[in-house]
Design a protein around this motif. Structure first.
Motif, PDB file in Angstrom:
ATOM      1  N   HIS A   1      88.742  29.649  94.817  1.00 34.23           N
ATOM      2  CA  HIS A   1      89.471  29.719  93.545  1.00 34.23           C
ATOM      3  C   HIS A   1      89.080  28.550  92.639  1.00 34.23           C
TER       4      HIS A   1
ATOM      5  N   HIS B   1      97.749  32.545  97.637  1.00 33.08           N
ATOM      6  CA  HIS B   1      96.614  32.359  96.721  1.00 33.08           C
ATOM      7  C   HIS B   1      95.839  33.645  96.464  1.00 33.08           C
TER       8      HIS B   1
ATOM      9  N   HIS C   1      87.903  34.837  94.792  1.00 33.69           N
ATOM     10  CA  HIS C   1      89.190  35.501  94.578  1.00 33.69           C
ATOM     11  C   HIS C   1      88.981  36.870  93.908  1.00 33.69           C
TER      12      HIS C   1
ATOM     13  N   CYS D   1      88.932  34.824  88.618  1.00 28.24           N
ATOM     14  CA  CYS D   1      88.870  33.615  89.450  1.00 28.24           C
ATOM     15  C   CYS D   1      87.782  33.767  90.515  1.00 28.24           C
TER      16      CYS D   1
HETATM   17 ZN   LIG Z   1      92.208  32.414  92.382  1.00 34.78          ZN
END
Ligand SMILES: [Zn+2]
Length: 231
Positions: free
Chosen positions: A26, A74, A124, A132
């Motif tokens: 990320h 996350h 991500h 991301c």
């Molecule tokens: Zn992320």
């Protein structure tokens, strides 16, 4: 690799992550931010606290977020099976990741790969509807790096060695008397593990207090210790 620990105050309990199949990368989407800021943002989301397991600043400082055993917050849908690493920066707008930060990400990746050799790394955006970690994040470089991490000879542990080790441990367990000192001449890198095994009673010496460990055995114990089996 040095990981800076922070005494986080979690709003509610953390849960144990049962499996680890992925490492998810990320960016913070903020050009400058501290791990404390990330923690406050995540608490404002109603989460327990910082959702990543590692947070890496541009100067290469590596902070521990959630403990590595804990389920992160996350990557929706993947939290139960992944470790999250976030970098300071907005790599949708910043073209270049500083070298110190890039090297720190690689150090964390290497450390994780040695402990979780069957994991793969993903951005991500590969597991969720997001941009991301940003279009300028060196994602393919990190993925290639991760795939090509080969443990050094001293870091390898194959099943044969593991079986041999188990036999050695059983033999050692049957020996009488605790070994209660570490040989001055023992290689420094083995001492913490050997001392730990003595402390928890896995290793016992003979009646003279000799451990009778070969260098190979100390090496294997040390590698095993890194996997966390003695914790
Ligand atoms: Zn992320």
């Amino acid at each position: 690799m040095i990981v800076t620990e922070i005494d986080w105050k979690w709003k509610s309990g953390l849960s144990v992550r049962a499996k680890t199949n992925y490492v998810v990368l990320h960016h913070a989407a903020a050009k400058a931010c501290s791990p404390y800021q990330v923690d406050s943002w995540h608490k404002a989301n109603g989460w327990s606290g910082i959702g990543y397991h590692y947070f890496i600043r541009k100067d290469g400082t590596i902070y521990r977020g959630r403990p590595e055993w804990a389920t992160g917050a996350h990557a929706q849908g993947k939290n139960h099976e992944s470790i999250g690493i976030c970098v300071e920066g907005n790599y949708d707008e910043e073209y270049i990741m500083p070298d110190d930060q890039k090297e720190a990400v690689k150090a964390v990746l290497r450390d994780i790969k040695l402990r979780y050799p069957n994991t793969t790394v993903k951005g991500h955006k590969h597991v969720g509807a997001t941009g991301c970690p940003g279009k300028y994040y060196p994602l393919s470089e990190m993925m290639t790096y991760y795939r090509n991490i080969i443990p050094k000879e001293s870091e390898k542990l194959n099943m044969t060695q593991y079986e041999e080790l188990k036999k050695e441990i059983d033999t050692l367990k049957t020996r009488i008397g605790y070994f209660n000192y570490i040989d001055e001449n023992m290689n420094e890198s083995y001492k913490p593990t050997v001392q730990k095994l003595v402390d928890i009673g896995v290793l016992r010496g003979n009646e003279k207090g000799e451990l009778m460990l070969t260098t190979d055995m100390m090496r294997i114990f040390t590698v095993l210790d890194r996997t966390g089996v003695f914790n």
